[in-house]
Design a protein around this motif. Structure first.
Motif, PDB file in Angstrom:
ATOM      1  N   LEU A  33     -65.947  -6.295  -5.138  1.00 13.31           N
ATOM      2  CA  LEU A  33     -67.326  -6.758  -4.977  1.00 13.31           C
ATOM      3  C   LEU A  33     -68.149  -5.684  -4.285  1.00 13.31           C
ATOM      4  O   LEU A  33     -67.711  -5.116  -3.282  1.00 13.31           O
ATOM      5  CB  LEU A  33     -67.339  -8.042  -4.148  1.00 13.31           C
ATOM      6  N   PRO A  34     -69.336  -5.344  -4.799  1.00 11.92           N
ATOM      7  CA  PRO A  34     -70.195  -4.387  -4.085  1.00 11.92           C
ATOM      8  C   PRO A  34     -70.448  -4.869  -2.661  1.00 11.92           C
ATOM      9  O   PRO A  34     -70.791  -6.053  -2.461  1.00 11.92           O
ATOM     10  CB  PRO A  34     -71.480  -4.383  -4.915  1.00 11.92           C
ATOM     11  N   PRO A  35     -70.280  -4.013  -1.661  1.00 10.18           N
ATOM     12  CA  PRO A  35     -70.435  -4.460  -0.273  1.00 10.18           C
ATOM     13  C   PRO A  35     -71.780  -5.111   0.021  1.00 10.18           C
ATOM     14  O   PRO A  35     -71.847  -6.065   0.807  1.00 10.18           O
ATOM     15  CB  PRO A  35     -70.249  -3.173   0.535  1.00 10.18           C
ATOM     16  N   VAL A  36     -72.853  -4.608  -0.604  1.00  9.15           N
ATOM     17  CA  VAL A  36     -74.169  -5.214  -0.368  1.00  9.15           C
ATOM     18  C   VAL A  36     -74.173  -6.658  -0.859  1.00  9.15           C
ATOM     19  O   VAL A  36     -74.748  -7.551  -0.216  1.00  9.15           O
ATOM     20  CB  VAL A  36     -75.266  -4.385  -1.067  1.00  9.15           C
ATOM     21  N   VAL A  37     -73.528  -6.911  -1.998  1.00  9.92           N
ATOM     22  CA  VAL A  37     -73.429  -8.276  -2.503  1.00  9.92           C
ATOM     23  C   VAL A  37     -72.633  -9.142  -1.526  1.00  9.92           C
ATOM     24  O   VAL A  37     -72.970 -10.313  -1.291  1.00  9.92           O
ATOM     25  CB  VAL A  37     -72.781  -8.283  -3.894  1.00  9.92           C
ATOM     26  N   GLY A  38     -71.609  -8.577  -0.942  1.00 10.91           N
ATOM     27  CA  GLY A  38     -70.865  -9.305   0.078  1.00 10.91           C
ATOM     28  C   GLY A  38     -71.744  -9.664   1.265  1.00 10.91           C
ATOM     29  O   GLY A  38     -71.651 -10.767   1.808  1.00 10.91           O
ATOM     30  N   VAL A  53     -64.634  -7.738   4.272  1.00  9.98           N
ATOM     31  CA  VAL A  53     -64.281  -6.694   3.305  1.00  9.98           C
ATOM     32  C   VAL A  53     -62.907  -6.083   3.580  1.00  9.98           C
ATOM     33  O   VAL A  53     -62.316  -5.462   2.689  1.00  9.98           O
ATOM     34  CB  VAL A  53     -65.357  -5.583   3.293  1.00  9.98           C
ATOM     35  N   ALA A  54     -62.385  -6.251   4.798  1.00 11.77           N
ATOM     36  CA  ALA A  54     -61.129  -5.585   5.149  1.00 11.77           C
ATOM     37  C   ALA A  54     -59.909  -6.475   4.989  1.00 11.77           C
ATOM     38  O   ALA A  54     -58.798  -5.979   4.737  1.00 11.77           O
ATOM     39  CB  ALA A  54     -61.195  -5.076   6.593  1.00 11.77           C
ATOM     40  N   MET A  55     -60.064  -7.791   5.139  1.00 16.70           N
ATOM     41  CA  MET A  55     -58.908  -8.682   5.129  1.00 16.70           C
ATOM     42  C   MET A  55     -58.105  -8.635   3.827  1.00 16.70           C
ATOM     43  O   MET A  55     -56.865  -8.748   3.869  1.00 16.70           O
ATOM     44  CB  MET A  55     -59.340 -10.116   5.421  1.00 16.70           C
ATOM     45  N   PRO A  56     -58.731  -8.473   2.641  1.00 15.85           N
ATOM     46  CA  PRO A  56     -57.900  -8.391   1.434  1.00 15.85           C
ATOM     47  C   PRO A  56     -56.852  -7.290   1.461  1.00 15.85           C
ATOM     48  O   PRO A  56     -55.761  -7.454   0.899  1.00 15.85           O
ATOM     49  CB  PRO A  56     -58.928  -8.148   0.324  1.00 15.85           C
ATOM     50  N   PHE A  57     -57.140  -6.160   2.127  1.00  9.80           N
ATOM     51  CA  PHE A  57     -56.144  -5.098   2.231  1.00  9.80           C
ATOM     52  C   PHE A  57     -54.915  -5.600   2.986  1.00  9.80           C
ATOM     53  O   PHE A  57     -53.772  -5.302   2.610  1.00  9.80           O
ATOM     54  CB  PHE A  57     -56.740  -3.883   2.948  1.00  9.80           C
ATOM     55  N   LEU A  58     -55.138  -6.337   4.049  1.00  9.29           N
ATOM     56  CA  LEU A  58     -54.024  -6.883   4.819  1.00  9.29           C
ATOM     57  C   LEU A  58     -53.259  -7.927   4.012  1.00  9.29           C
ATOM     58  O   LEU A  58     -52.017  -7.914   3.984  1.00  9.29           O
ATOM     59  CB  LEU A  58     -54.561  -7.508   6.108  1.00  9.29           C
ATOM     60  N   VAL A  59     -53.970  -8.816   3.343  1.00 13.65           N
ATOM     61  CA  VAL A  59     -53.315  -9.881   2.589  1.00 13.65           C
ATOM     62  C   VAL A  59     -52.440  -9.299   1.481  1.00 13.65           C
ATOM     63  O   VAL A  59     -51.286  -9.718   1.285  1.00 13.65           O
ATOM     64  CB  VAL A  59     -54.366 -10.845   2.007  1.00 13.65           C
ATOM     65  N   ILE A  60     -52.962  -8.321   0.756  1.00 18.29           N
ATOM     66  CA  ILE A  60     -52.197  -7.714  -0.331  1.00 18.29           C
ATOM     67  C   ILE A  60     -50.935  -7.039   0.199  1.00 18.29           C
ATOM     68  O   ILE A  60     -49.839  -7.174  -0.355  1.00 18.29           O
ATOM     69  CB  ILE A  60     -53.071  -6.709  -1.096  1.00 18.29           C
TER      70      ILE A  60
END
Length: 285
Positions: A120-125, A165-172
């Motif tokens: 997802l584009p960060p601005v959209v987030g 924006v950072a948590m998906p890296f940890l979850v994966i």
């Protein structure tokens, strides 16, 4: 010894010999249509970083990096990135365990939604966070009316944007480690009378600790470099929401040398992260 046996003895084991010869010959005779684009791609990635080092104001670097504005932005970045990583650990590790260990309808859809912030584009987030947690957001309005809590354009808003924006890296990372871990250890703990949570705490967590550490470092580095969601949801207020990437953007308009100095700090952090994770992510089989 027969001729076939002599030939096998001279050339070594059948399984290892040919494989070694193939590997040794990979580097010879590289086709030009592959070599040229590969070198161009390498230069495309390296030259901008080298230019940053070449154009850096090394003589004035100590003065630039010791200014009050820089330290303010650096301190805020470190605090917010660390807090965002802590938030990601508290809610991300259980989420990864749920995705890896529990079968439930729609698990694939949930996994896709969890990884959506990666693409997802960060601005959209940032806009999505405003719609959810802003003063008129579907959750933020309740927080403001009932508890007087306002998240946008605050330091807490920076932490939330970075965690998003950072948590998906940890979850994966943690989910992959959980899938690779042998579940029989947890089953053995259950047969000895341990509850599922006790088995997770006493058995699973020590097993997946390296994956958690790697995911936490990746999440921290991603949070430290976050720009789009932060400036959209939290703004760019010095001392309150202005992190290092936002300070780089602001300095680039008025003081390019300071922008380069700040960029070098972030580059050094990125290199340190890669160096710390080299055994996990940068080794070839």
């Amino acid at each position: 010894m027969t001729d076939l046996g002599k030939s096998a003895a001279a050339t070594g084991p059948v399984r290892g010999g040919p494989r070694r010869r193939v590997r040794a010959g990979v580097g010879r005779g590289v086709p030009l249509p592959l070599l040229v684009p590969a070198l161009i791609g390498l230069a495309f990635l390296i030259v901008p970083l080298a230019a940053l080092l070449v154009r850096a104001p090394w003589t004035s670097m100590p003065e630039l990096l010791t200014s009050a504005e820089v330290w303010q932005a650096l301190r805020l970045s470190l605090v917010c990135a660390t807090a965002a990583t802590a938030v990601s650990l508290v809610i991300g590790v259980p989420l990864a365990w749920l995705l890896a260990r529990v079968e439930f309808p729609g698990r694939g859809l949930v996994r896709a939604l969890v990884t959506l912030p990666l693409v997802l584009p960060p601005v959209v987030g940032g806009v999505a966070l405003l719609m959810a947690l802003g003063r008129n957001g579907i959750v933020g309005k309740t927080l403001d009316d009932w508890f007087g809590i306002t998240l946008p354009f605050t330091t807490a808003g920076v932490v939330i944007a970075e965690a998003f924006v950072a948590m998906p890296f940890l979850v994966i990372s943690v989910e992959g480690t959980l899938r690779a871990a042998d579940p029989r250890f947890e089953e053995a703990a259950a047969t000895l009378g341990a509850s599922r949570f006790t088995a997770f705490r006493r058995v699973t967590l020590p097993l997946i600790a390296p994956g958690i550490a790697a995911g936490a470092v990746l999440a921290w580095a991603r949070a430290l470099g976050e720009f789009g969601a932060t400036i959209t949801f939290a703004g760019n207020f010095p001392g309150r929401t202005q992190t290092m990437p936002l300070a780089v953007y602001l300095a680039l308009q008025s003081d390019p040398e300071a922008a380069i100095a700040l960029s070098l700090v972030l580059l050094a952090v990125s290199i340190a992260v890669l160096a710390g994770l080299r055994d996990r992510w940068m080794t070839a089989g």
